[in-house]
Design an enzyme around this catalytic site. Structure first.
Site, mmCIF file in Angstrom:
data_model
loop_
_atom_site.group_PDB
_atom_site.id
_atom_site.type_symbol
_atom_site.label_atom_id
_atom_site.label_comp_id
_atom_site.label_asym_id
_atom_site.label_seq_id
_atom_site.Cartn_x
_atom_site.Cartn_y
_atom_site.Cartn_z
ATOM 1 N N MET A 30 48.069 62.436 -53.026
ATOM 2 C CA MET A 30 49.163 61.792 -53.756
ATOM 3 C C MET A 30 50.373 62.727 -53.810
ATOM 4 S SD MET A 30 47.480 59.338 -56.590
ATOM 5 C CE MET A 30 47.151 60.572 -57.831
ATOM 6 N N GLY A 31 50.405 63.727 -52.915
ATOM 7 C CA GLY A 31 51.557 64.622 -52.868
ATOM 8 C C GLY A 31 51.544 65.652 -53.980
ATOM 9 N N ALA A 32 52.711 66.304 -54.195
ATOM 10 C CA ALA A 32 52.814 67.461 -55.094
ATOM 11 C C ALA A 32 51.723 68.460 -54.698
ATOM 12 C CB ALA A 32 52.716 67.057 -56.565
ATOM 13 N N GLY A 36 44.844 73.664 -53.024
ATOM 14 C CA GLY A 36 43.636 72.826 -52.953
ATOM 15 C C GLY A 36 43.767 71.791 -51.845
ATOM 16 N N HIS A 37 44.911 71.103 -51.822
ATOM 17 C CA HIS A 37 45.148 70.123 -50.750
ATOM 18 C C HIS A 37 45.137 70.817 -49.385
ATOM 19 C CE1 HIS A 37 47.466 68.142 -54.168
ATOM 20 N NE2 HIS A 37 46.644 67.170 -53.812
ATOM 21 N N GLN A 61 45.603 52.948 -59.077
ATOM 22 C CA GLN A 61 44.579 53.800 -59.689
ATOM 23 C C GLN A 61 45.059 54.425 -61.004
ATOM 24 O OE1 GLN A 61 44.410 56.532 -56.171
ATOM 25 N NE2 GLN A 61 44.097 58.117 -57.707
ATOM 26 N N GLY A 150 38.258 66.464 -52.200
ATOM 27 C CA GLY A 150 37.898 67.643 -52.981
ATOM 28 C C GLY A 150 36.770 67.377 -53.961
ATOM 29 N N LYS A 152 36.806 68.670 -56.645
ATOM 30 C CA LYS A 152 37.545 68.652 -57.920
ATOM 31 C C LYS A 152 37.425 67.277 -58.583
ATOM 32 C CE LYS A 152 41.166 69.146 -60.786
ATOM 33 N NZ LYS A 152 41.953 67.972 -60.608
ATOM 34 N N SER A 188 45.709 71.574 -59.617
ATOM 35 C CA SER A 188 45.949 70.146 -59.761
ATOM 36 C C SER A 188 47.453 69.916 -59.764
ATOM 37 C CB SER A 188 45.354 69.657 -61.091
ATOM 38 O OG SER A 188 45.879 68.388 -61.415
HETATM 39 P P1 AMP Z 1 45.319 64.140 -55.284
HETATM 40 O O1 AMP Z 1 46.612 64.401 -54.565
HETATM 41 O O2 AMP Z 1 45.249 64.764 -56.639
HETATM 42 O O3 AMP Z 1 44.923 62.698 -55.248
HETATM 43 O O4 AMP Z 1 44.218 64.905 -54.449
HETATM 44 C C1 AMP Z 1 44.047 64.667 -53.081
HETATM 45 C C2 AMP Z 1 42.758 65.306 -52.645
HETATM 46 O O5 AMP Z 1 42.822 66.708 -52.878
HETATM 47 C C3 AMP Z 1 41.547 64.772 -53.418
HETATM 48 O O6 AMP Z 1 40.456 64.603 -52.514
HETATM 49 C C4 AMP Z 1 41.292 65.876 -54.403
HETATM 50 O O7 AMP Z 1 39.941 65.944 -54.818
HETATM 51 C C5 AMP Z 1 41.672 67.091 -53.607
HETATM 52 N N1 AMP Z 1 41.980 68.206 -54.519
HETATM 53 C C6 AMP Z 1 42.850 68.176 -55.556
HETATM 54 N N2 AMP Z 1 42.839 69.360 -56.203
HETATM 55 C C7 AMP Z 1 41.931 70.140 -55.573
HETATM 56 C C8 AMP Z 1 41.451 71.471 -55.770
HETATM 57 N N3 AMP Z 1 41.888 72.243 -56.759
HETATM 58 N N4 AMP Z 1 40.523 71.940 -54.916
HETATM 59 C C9 AMP Z 1 40.048 71.172 -53.908
HETATM 60 N N5 AMP Z 1 40.452 69.913 -53.666
HETATM 61 C C10 AMP Z 1 41.381 69.398 -54.478
#
Ligand code: AMP
Length: 285
Positions: A30-32, A36-37, A61, A150, A152, A188
């Protein structure tokens, strides 16, 4: 790096890649973006010929309109980060591109059973339905060989595996370890919404998980839960939503450490108006 805003142009490009027998790894986000990404992108890079990332803040979501509105957006920086990691293509679609029949019209019909009603599912009605909708839409568009998510978002990963199985996608789903800040806070996108005071206090969640893991060698799950509840009582900044000990496969609560080979501790809590998630595998034996 190719950047696509519409689905047909990305699909035409993907078709060219497939004609050359290139394997495709998908990293939905979802960017930002943060490290981790980028760890997901690196895993995808190591295991595939082509890496495709998506940046889409998925409205279906979000159960809280304020959360959707405040979600950080930094597209230019995201693209530079993806390019730096050797990503080959990025899909950055509009809401209309992803939901051509509107966000109200839900053509998908997945059933996740009790997995969907615990933890995140209990506190965020409709959340996983939205996750399933966007993940299956991305799987339909990109048809990757592998997709990277992740640990996470532990429950989300289980839902994604169920979407893959129920939709007969045959995609290899790779769960990637949680990447943390130096002080232990799980990275995050929402961390950047924390005030300085809250950011300094935020690693408390990780410390609770470490403490629970230490206690797991000598105390019962019930005893650990009570001690954790007391820790949250004393911490005035945090409002605990849940701290659950679950079977990592079914996501259902576990009564005793020895009932399953491994127990996953999952926590969600608000600090100010930012909701943080974390989890850890407990090594009780
Ligand atoms: P999001 O942009 O928050 O929807 O996350 C996109 C992907 O990155 C999802 O599969 C998350 O689980 C993963 N993700 C987000 N934060 C972390 C992190 N700290 N470590 C590993 N994967 C992450």
């Amino acid at each position: 790096m190719q950047v696509f805003e519409n689905v047909p142009s990305m699909q035409a490009w993907l078709e060219q890649q497939r004609l050359q027998n290139r394997s495709i790894g998908l990293v939905p986000t979802m960017g930002a973006l943060h490290a981790g990404h980028l760890s997901l992108v690196r895993n995808a890079r190591n295991q595939n010929d082509i890496v495709v990332a998506s940046i889409f803040v998925n409205p279906t979501q979000f159960n809280d309109p304020g959360d959707l509105e405040n979600y950080p957006r930094q597209e230019a920086q995201d693209l530079a980060m993806l390019k730096g990691e050797g990503c080959d293509a990025v899909l950055m679609p509009s809401v209309a591109e992803m939901y051509p029949n509107g966000t109200e019209h839900n053509a998908y019909n997945y059933a996740f059973g009790p997995m969907e009603t615990v933890m995140e599912g209990a506190g965020r009605p409709g959340h996983f339905e939205g996750v399933a909708r966007i993940v299956s839409r991305l799987f339909d568009i990109v048809a990757p060989n592998s997709a990277y998510f992740g640990d996470k978002d532990f429950q989300q990963l289980s839902i994604v595996r169920a979407v893959n199985a129920q939709g007969n996608y045959g995609i290899r789903i790779e769960g990637c370890p949680i990447v943390r800040e130096e002080d232990g806070l799980a990275m995050s996108s929402r961390n950047q919404l924390l005030t300085a005071e809250h950011r300094a206090a935020a690693p408390f969640l990780y410390r609770c998980l470490l403490q629970a893991n230490r206690w797991s060698g000598s105390l019962s799950i019930d005893e650990v839960r009570h001690l954790l509840a007391a820790m949250f009582e004393e911490n005035e900044l945090f409002a605990l939503e849940y701290f659950d000990f679950v079977d990592p496969v079914t996501l259902q609560p576990v009564a005793n450490w020895e009932d399953v080979p491994k127990v996953q501790a999952c926590v969600a809590a608000f600090i100010g108006n930012v909701r943080l998630l974390d989890n850890m595998t407990m090594q009780s034996t």
